[in-house]
Write a protein that holds these residues in place. Structure first.
Motif, PDB file in Angstrom:
ATOM      1  N   CYS A 171       0.850  -1.197   0.000  1.00 49.85           N
ATOM      2  CA  CYS A 171       0.000   0.000   0.000  1.00 49.85           C
ATOM      3  C   CYS A 171       0.877   1.235   0.000  1.00 49.85           C
ATOM      4  O   CYS A 171       2.059   1.179   0.294  1.00 49.85           O
ATOM      5  N   SER A 172       0.277   2.343  -0.339  1.00 41.94           N
ATOM      6  CA  SER A 172       1.013   3.612  -0.287  1.00 41.94           C
ATOM      7  C   SER A 172       1.124   4.048   1.170  1.00 41.94           C
ATOM      8  O   SER A 172       0.327   3.643   2.021  1.00 41.94           O
ATOM      9  N   GLN A 173       2.120   4.870   1.436  1.00 41.81           N
ATOM     10  CA  GLN A 173       2.314   5.349   2.818  1.00 41.81           C
ATOM     11  C   GLN A 173       1.063   6.039   3.345  1.00 41.81           C
ATOM     12  O   GLN A 173       0.729   5.921   4.519  1.00 41.81           O
ATOM     13  N   THR A 174       0.360   6.720   2.473  1.00 38.85           N
ATOM     14  CA  THR A 174      -0.813   7.486   2.929  1.00 38.85           C
ATOM     15  C   THR A 174      -1.969   6.575   3.355  1.00 38.85           C
ATOM     16  O   THR A 174      -2.829   6.997   4.119  1.00 38.85           O
ATOM     17  N   LYS A 175      -1.986   5.359   2.872  1.00 42.91           N
ATOM     18  CA  LYS A 175      -3.062   4.430   3.247  1.00 42.91           C
ATOM     19  C   LYS A 175      -2.686   3.582   4.449  1.00 42.91           C
ATOM     20  O   LYS A 175      -3.506   2.819   4.960  1.00 42.91           O
ATOM     21  N   PHE A 176      -1.431   3.619   4.852  1.00 43.69           N
ATOM     22  CA  PHE A 176      -0.939   2.623   5.794  1.00 43.69           C
ATOM     23  C   PHE A 176      -1.719   2.571   7.109  1.00 43.69           C
ATOM     24  O   PHE A 176      -2.052   1.492   7.604  1.00 43.69           O
ATOM     25  N   GLU A 177      -2.043   3.755   7.665  1.00 45.16           N
ATOM     26  CA  GLU A 177      -2.720   3.743   8.965  1.00 45.16           C
ATOM     27  C   GLU A 177      -4.077   3.053   8.903  1.00 45.16           C
ATOM     28  O   GLU A 177      -4.435   2.254   9.777  1.00 45.16           O
ATOM     29  N   GLU A 178      -4.808   3.325   7.834  1.00 50.04           N
ATOM     30  CA  GLU A 178      -6.131   2.709   7.700  1.00 50.04           C
ATOM     31  C   GLU A 178      -6.016   1.181   7.525  1.00 50.04           C
ATOM     32  O   GLU A 178      -6.765   0.402   8.122  1.00 50.04           O
ATOM     33  N   ILE A 179      -5.058   0.801   6.708  1.00 47.80           N
ATOM     34  CA  ILE A 179      -4.805  -0.629   6.474  1.00 47.80           C
ATOM     35  C   ILE A 179      -4.445  -1.329   7.789  1.00 47.80           C
ATOM     36  O   ILE A 179      -4.944  -2.409   8.104  1.00 47.80           O
ATOM     37  N   LYS A 180      -3.592  -0.685   8.543  1.00 47.86           N
ATOM     38  CA  LYS A 180      -3.162  -1.265   9.820  1.00 47.86           C
ATOM     39  C   LYS A 180      -4.357  -1.490  10.736  1.00 47.86           C
ATOM     40  O   LYS A 180      -4.471  -2.532  11.389  1.00 47.86           O
ATOM     41  N   GLN A 181      -5.256  -0.521  10.786  1.00 48.97           N
ATOM     42  CA  GLN A 181      -6.449  -0.664  11.635  1.00 48.97           C
ATOM     43  C   GLN A 181      -7.294  -1.868  11.227  1.00 48.97           C
ATOM     44  O   GLN A 181      -7.827  -2.588  12.064  1.00 48.97           O
ATOM     45  N   ILE A 182      -7.443  -2.074   9.934  1.00 48.32           N
ATOM     46  CA  ILE A 182      -8.246  -3.210   9.480  1.00 48.32           C
ATOM     47  C   ILE A 182      -7.612  -4.527   9.915  1.00 48.32           C
ATOM     48  O   ILE A 182      -8.277  -5.428  10.419  1.00 48.32           O
TER      49      ILE A 182
END
Lengths: 154, 154, 154, 154, 154, 154
Positions: free
Chosen positions: A65-76
């Motif tokens: 994923c792109s760095q900008t999506k990482f936090e959301e991905i991590k939460q999932i």
């Protein structure tokens, strides 16, 4: 971060590769997790069979994923799986110039994704979803629909 | 390197991911190697099936360890397997806040590992070794012991 | 059913191969299940990674047992996993003549299992558990213990 | 970049790990791709089974190469497979001191590759191609040829 | 052929196991093939990663079907994949007594499939599709919905 | 046993499926074993990754052969691997009518294997070895040679 049009050839240096080992998440949940991760904007999500300690057949979840999506991905991942940790590292992605065009075949119109180098088409992939719909509509094998595209490409 | 308590949420930037391809180490030895690597302090050790040249079904050993353990881990791999080389790269690990508590069930006490975010419990995993011992003691299926924990969690 | 001594060359026509697909049993339980199945007398128990519907990475349990053990084995699978069904078919097993002998090595005595044809030894396998114990006792790599056996075999 | 002799123990910090997910390249082509990548100087090329979206059993191509070979390797992947992108990241490789010597066996001469630490041999691998040729020439099992080497090593 | 109600415990001796090795069918097509085979009445369809000659990572398609469905299933495989042959053998299937009931949870009603022996429930599986819909409706993790079922089961 | 011409559609009921689990044979030997088994007339030989007891990543060898070849095949497995036993069962093989024809392409002549039903061609596979040679001769990607065949097929 990037100013180039996304379909031109480029090298993206702001991607993250994430990996998680799962030995107590039932396989049944993992199809669901994959869908959620794609919806959240992961570029690639896939599973690998692994062998963990204590004779456990397990699964490694990997995604890009792109760095900008990482936090959301991590939460999932933290919400939907049983893991207590997530590993990641930066990864660079080279992407070819891409273009689509529509091909007329005996079964109907099919979008073809093309990959270019030096503005020359070096590969062409029929879109799976188009082919699938036409195979179902005409009740013919999927491979006949693909073959109808290949005949038109030159 | 880190001053935070290890069970608090933190991001650890001093981890190393190691990988080794093995096509002439018998599978029989690899269970032994896994045990030795865990004893030496590797955080995670696992195998993946791979396909190597000359039609060889083979195995990739992967593990995660802190930088301070790396030299010892490297020695074990060089001594115990047939490889002549080791590949590695830095990897970051995010770890949730962790806590354990003991649950009383109909089969006996079972430790549950909890993962927290913003000090809220968002996941709970019964300890496998506790469940296994109680399943053996009471001669009941392991899954009944897990179920007895889930009933108590709310 | 059989009257020949079990270590002589023979063909056993009363074996059953069992297989079960598991997509909602956590990997954590499967190491436990394997142990129980071996204890109950299964001759071979192993897992294969499989791809099931709805994008589920899953596991196939396979095992081999004699007809006389089948009912007990079936009960364990039904109790310990999440499956509602079990598939099986008859399978024939050819077994070589087997013999063990003890080899003196620089690390100590090691049992070697031999396979014979026409009363000629055509293969020799050092016993893993013996080698493991000597490797731990002398604090040497496991592969050095195996090598010490191979040097003695002629 | 490196001034040390390549067979001495060293740590190489100029390697690249490349990975590509392939879900529409037939397996038949992938053996060919592997050969081409080795010819172009990749140090290691291997495949892993992966599970991709839409229930697709797929394959991940991974390889290791020096930075100086990367452009050529990239061209082969883009030409020979169906991918439109390539992921990569830097990886460090530790390599043991290596040496070869020739062993006389009952079947003929066989090269043995040795790995050393502190100038002590800690592992010895018979060359597969030598063993294979002698097994074919003498019409004996490959494992007997390996065994003939192990007997000579002390 | 069978006269017993299909949800009662029974042993079905009229099933066929089919297997096909595929080294030149792209993974992209195989998700489609799986759907078609389930629609045609296959009881189980799954893929296994295999290693074929000439260094080809490939896939084995396996499925289970009743004898009465076999001809239709065979036609789909011959039409949709690239194989020129199909292997099969008879297989026996034992199936537990099955029953469903509906559980009220905090997220809504969920069907639970139960497996019985001697008319005792020995396992309970929440229906994945019900859980998935409720997870999406309430925007909660799938595993919280499963947990809500387990709390209600006693 | 069969009197029909082998390239006509037929169902062969005299085949045997053989399987062997290997946890102490190095992967390096297994490519060699595969070649020997094909030379001896096995119709199909392939490996599957499996998980065996004591945390051993291992490999299952599977093959298909006619009853008349079985004894020779069995000898090779017993001589070349480390197993002391072999499992097998009868399996039926359906084979489509097969025919080859030669296609002229821009790169040269390529044999195409055709599969027929009711005397209609329903699939066409270019011969890999032909395509490979022409790709090497013209120094073009293998996939361009395949594409040149698909364009000629109608």
């Amino acid at each position: 971060m990037r100013s180039h049009p996304p379909d031109q050839e480029h090298t993206d240096e702001h991607m993250i590769k994430v990996e998680v080992n799962l030995d107590d998440t039932p396989g049944e949940w993992l199809g669901f997790v994959m869908d959620k991760l794609f919806e959240a904007g992961a570029n690639d999500v896939y599973y690998t069979p692994i062998y963990m300690k204590k004779n456990r057949p397990a699964v490694q979840l990997q995604l890009l994923c792109s760095q900008t999506k990482f936090e959301e991905i991590k939460q999932i991942i933290l919400s939907e799986t049983t893991t207590l940790g997530i590993r990641y590292y930066p990864i660079t992605v080279f992407r070819m110039e891409r273009r689509t065009r529509v091909i007329e075949t005996e079964y109907g119109n099919i979008t073809v994704k093309e990959g270019l180098q030096d503005h020359q088409v070096i590969k062409s992939s029929p879109e799976y979803e188009d082919c699938k719909q036409l195979a179902e509509k005409h009740n013919v094998p999927l491979k006949d629909v693909y073959a109808s595209v290949w005949r038109e490409l030159k």
